[in-house]
Design a protein around this motif. Structure first.
Motif, PDB file in Angstrom:
ATOM      1  N   ARG A 203       0.827  -1.212   0.000  1.00  0.00           N
ATOM      2  CA  ARG A 203       0.000   0.000   0.000  1.00  0.00           C
ATOM      3  C   ARG A 203       0.859   1.258   0.000  1.00  0.00           C
ATOM      4  O   ARG A 203       0.541   2.247  -0.665  1.00  0.00           O
ATOM      5  N   LEU A 204       1.951   1.226   0.744  1.00  0.00           N
ATOM      6  CA  LEU A 204       2.854   2.389   0.757  1.00  0.00           C
ATOM      7  C   LEU A 204       3.499   2.590  -0.615  1.00  0.00           C
ATOM      8  O   LEU A 204       3.657   3.733  -1.073  1.00  0.00           O
ATOM      9  N   ASN A 205       3.869   1.497  -1.262  1.00  0.00           N
ATOM     10  CA  ASN A 205       4.415   1.610  -2.620  1.00  0.00           C
ATOM     11  C   ASN A 205       3.387   2.196  -3.579  1.00  0.00           C
ATOM     12  O   ASN A 205       3.727   2.987  -4.468  1.00  0.00           O
ATOM     13  N   ALA A 206       2.113   1.808  -3.394  1.00  0.00           N
ATOM     14  CA  ALA A 206       1.060   2.332  -4.265  1.00  0.00           C
ATOM     15  C   ALA A 206       0.893   3.838  -4.082  1.00  0.00           C
ATOM     16  O   ALA A 206       0.795   4.593  -5.064  1.00  0.00           O
ATOM     17  N   VAL A 207       0.875   4.290  -2.842  1.00  0.00           N
ATOM     18  CA  VAL A 207       0.744   5.728  -2.589  1.00  0.00           C
ATOM     19  C   VAL A 207       1.931   6.483  -3.169  1.00  0.00           C
ATOM     20  O   VAL A 207       1.786   7.566  -3.734  1.00  0.00           O
ATOM     21  N   THR A 208       3.123   5.903  -3.038  1.00  0.00           N
ATOM     22  CA  THR A 208       4.322   6.564  -3.561  1.00  0.00           C
ATOM     23  C   THR A 208       4.259   6.669  -5.079  1.00  0.00           C
ATOM     24  O   THR A 208       4.606   7.706  -5.651  1.00  0.00           O
ATOM     25  N   LEU A 209       3.801   5.617  -5.745  1.00  0.00           N
ATOM     26  CA  LEU A 209       3.723   5.656  -7.203  1.00  0.00           C
ATOM     27  C   LEU A 209       2.650   6.613  -7.692  1.00  0.00           C
ATOM     28  O   LEU A 209       2.778   7.205  -8.771  1.00  0.00           O
ATOM     29  N   PHE A 210       1.587   6.787  -6.929  1.00  0.00           N
ATOM     30  CA  PHE A 210       0.559   7.747  -7.316  1.00  0.00           C
ATOM     31  C   PHE A 210       1.063   9.192  -7.190  1.00  0.00           C
ATOM     32  O   PHE A 210       0.559  10.094  -7.870  1.00  0.00           O
ATOM     33  N   CYS A 211       2.030   9.398  -6.304  1.00  0.00           N
ATOM     34  CA  CYS A 211       2.500  10.772  -6.040  1.00  0.00           C
ATOM     35  C   CYS A 211       3.680  11.169  -6.898  1.00  0.00           C
ATOM     36  O   CYS A 211       3.937  12.366  -7.072  1.00  0.00           O
TER      37      CYS A 211
END
Length: 214
Positions: A203-211
């Protein structure tokens, strides 16, 4: 009246006989199913064949998850090509001058959008399967596929309208909190890592990729 009353016991006997026959047939079917399943389970293969089948099953599960990035790229390229052709044909059909820098977003039909929703949910469930964290290969595959899902959703902002993409993003994140439809257990994997911690990392990787953009 008396004749009708005399027929009631025979009707009850026939109904009870039919119920008993149904029960016997169901018990026979159940016994046959159990016997056939036991015979299949008791069937033994030679050690080389058994090892080969086990390896093939493991590779099949990995390929099923690992081919998702290629699938998302095909969908994205196909969608971009169709949108480009649609806008080109509409521009050629209209006599008015259209600004080439103008960019319009599209909306998918309900059937296609529902299929895309199911695809996002199924692949996300495959990524967060707790069995993926028992081996290093499957763990890395789940990380790569999860990143591919997020990149695909991020790129859809350039094709689809914002409301549709927002719904797909919410469906993606909702799979992390719902337990139905997936194989997930909060346990220590065979690699010695906690499954819930690995899910949190995804989930943290997903948020980072969205940003950010790679």
């Amino acid at each position: 009246g008396g004749g009708g009353g005399g027929n009631q016991p025979s009707d009850s006997n026939s109904s009870s006989h039919s119920q008993n026959s149904k029960k016997n047939s169901s018990n026979t079917n159940t016994t046959f199913i159990e016997t056939s399943s036991k015979s299949i389970q008791e069937q033994q293969y030679p050690p080389p064949v058994s090892q080969t089948l086990t390896q093939a099953a493991a590779k099949a599960r990995g390929v099923t998850i690992g081919c998702a990035p290629i699938l998302f790229e095909i969908i994205k390229n196909s969608l971009g090509y169709r949108i480009h052709k649609l806008f080109s044909s509409s521009k050629a059909a209209t006599s008015s001058v259209v600004d080439s820098t103008q960019h319009r977003l599209v909306t998918l039909d309900p059937a296609l959008f529902a299929t895309l929703e199911k695809l996002i949910g199924m692949v996300t469930d495959a990524c967060i399967d707790s069995r993926n964290f028992d081996t290093r290969t499957f763990r890395q595959t789940s990380i790569d596929v999860n990143d591919a899902i997020v990149r695909f959703l991020r790129d859809l902002f350039a094709f689809l309208d914002l409301q549709s993409v927002h719904r797909l993003v919410l469906i993606y994140f909702s799979r992390f909190v719902t337990k139905d439809g997936k194989v997930w257990q909060d346990r220590d994997s065979k690699l010695g890592v906690r499954c819930s911690w690995e899910i949190c990392k995804l989930r943290l990787n997903a948020v980072t990729l969205f940003c950010r953009f790679p």
